[in-house]
Design a protein around this motif. Structure first.
Motif, PDB file in Angstrom:
ATOM      1  N   UNK A 273      18.402   5.038  26.333  1.00 28.41           N
ATOM      2  CA  UNK A 273      18.753   4.815  24.925  1.00 28.41           C
ATOM      3  C   UNK A 273      17.542   4.946  24.014  1.00 28.41           C
ATOM      4  N   UNK A 274      16.437   4.315  24.394  1.00 27.45           N
ATOM      5  CA  UNK A 274      15.263   4.338  23.525  1.00 27.45           C
ATOM      6  C   UNK A 274      14.605   5.709  23.461  1.00 27.45           C
ATOM      7  N   UNK A 275      14.883   6.559  24.469  1.00 30.71           N
ATOM      8  CA  UNK A 275      14.337   7.916  24.405  1.00 30.71           C
ATOM      9  C   UNK A 275      15.324   8.891  23.767  1.00 30.71           C
ATOM     10  N   UNK A 276      16.445   8.365  23.258  1.00 30.67           N
ATOM     11  CA  UNK A 276      17.407   9.197  22.543  1.00 30.67           C
ATOM     12  C   UNK A 276      18.316  10.019  23.444  1.00 30.67           C
ATOM     13  N   UNK A 277      18.379   9.712  24.709  1.00 35.58           N
ATOM     14  CA  UNK A 277      19.208  10.462  25.663  1.00 35.58           C
ATOM     15  C   UNK A 277      20.618   9.867  25.735  1.00 35.58           C
ATOM     16  N   UNK A 278      21.368   9.990  24.650  1.00 38.99           N
ATOM     17  CA  UNK A 278      22.692   9.379  24.579  1.00 38.99           C
ATOM     18  C   UNK A 278      23.676   9.987  25.570  1.00 38.99           C
ATOM     19  N   UNK A 279      23.609  11.304  25.772  1.00 36.37           N
ATOM     20  CA  UNK A 279      24.504  11.935  26.733  1.00 36.37           C
ATOM     21  C   UNK A 279      24.225  11.428  28.148  1.00 36.37           C
TER      22      UNK A 279
ATOM     23  N   UNK B 147      16.793  12.426  34.141  1.00 35.68           N
ATOM     24  CA  UNK B 147      17.600  11.505  33.352  1.00 35.68           C
ATOM     25  C   UNK B 147      18.719  10.831  34.135  1.00 35.68           C
ATOM     26  N   UNK B 148      18.629  10.827  35.444  1.00 35.54           N
ATOM     27  CA  UNK B 148      19.649  10.162  36.267  1.00 35.54           C
ATOM     28  C   UNK B 148      18.925   9.469  37.412  1.00 35.54           C
ATOM     29  N   UNK B 149      19.032   8.165  37.477  1.00 34.75           N
ATOM     30  CA  UNK B 149      18.315   7.369  38.465  1.00 34.75           C
ATOM     31  C   UNK B 149      19.144   7.308  39.753  1.00 34.75           C
ATOM     32  N   UNK B 150      19.007   8.345  40.562  1.00 32.20           N
ATOM     33  CA  UNK B 150      19.846   8.519  41.740  1.00 32.20           C
ATOM     34  C   UNK B 150      19.694   7.379  42.736  1.00 32.20           C
ATOM     35  N   UNK B 151      18.494   6.873  42.936  1.00 28.83           N
ATOM     36  CA  UNK B 151      18.290   5.786  43.887  1.00 28.83           C
ATOM     37  C   UNK B 151      19.058   4.537  43.497  1.00 28.83           C
ATOM     38  N   UNK B 152      18.948   4.133  42.242  1.00 24.17           N
ATOM     39  CA  UNK B 152      19.673   2.953  41.756  1.00 24.17           C
ATOM     40  C   UNK B 152      21.172   3.198  41.812  1.00 24.17           C
ATOM     41  N   UNK B 153      21.587   4.383  41.429  1.00 13.99           N
ATOM     42  CA  UNK B 153      23.001   4.745  41.478  1.00 13.99           C
ATOM     43  C   UNK B 153      23.524   4.642  42.909  1.00 13.99           C
TER      44      UNK B 153
END
Length: 123
Positions: A90-96, A31-37
């Motif tokens: 957002x669409x997968x409900x991962x608000x945190x 749930x964290x796109x490290x490459x883009x980050x």
């Protein structure tokens, strides 16, 4: 025409490097796109250094700023991928994870710009 070619060349190299970094790092966390980050934060740091050096004096020519800041940093960083990844969270409900990724990207990005400007003053 020369300026357009400089932006084109810098953007091409930035885009290729962004692709490689994303391929290497984006699959490490669910749930964290490290490459883009990483490319966005490193791009902010580099942009701060480039613009800081340009403000400092005659360290960079206009052509060097075009190829590095506009071209390379423009091709290296990516708002569209950032927005798409946030949308998928957002669409997968991962608000945190959406909130964490968004806040970290924005806050650390601004910090990286400031750090780059500060480092440029030291040079």
């Amino acid at each position: 025409m020369k300026q357009l070619l400089l932006v084109f060349l810098g953007g091409g190299f930035g885009s290729m490097l962004r692709y490689l970094v994303s391929r290497i790092f984006n699959d490490h966390f669910q749930y964290f796109f490290l490459g883009t980050f990483l490319v966005n934060v490193l791009g902010c740091l580099l942009m701060g250094l480039i613009l800081g050096l340009s403000l400092k004096g005659d360290y960079l020519t206009q052509n060097q700023i075009l190829i590095l800041a506009t071209g390379f940093c423009g091709g290296f960083t990516t708002f569209s991928a950032f927005a798409f990844e946030k949308h998928s969270l957002l669409t997968s409900g991962e608000l945190f994870h959406f909130s964490l990724y968004t806040l970290c990207s924005i806050i650390i990005g601004i910090f990286a710009i400031a750090l780059g400007l500060w480092l440029a003053k030291l040079l």
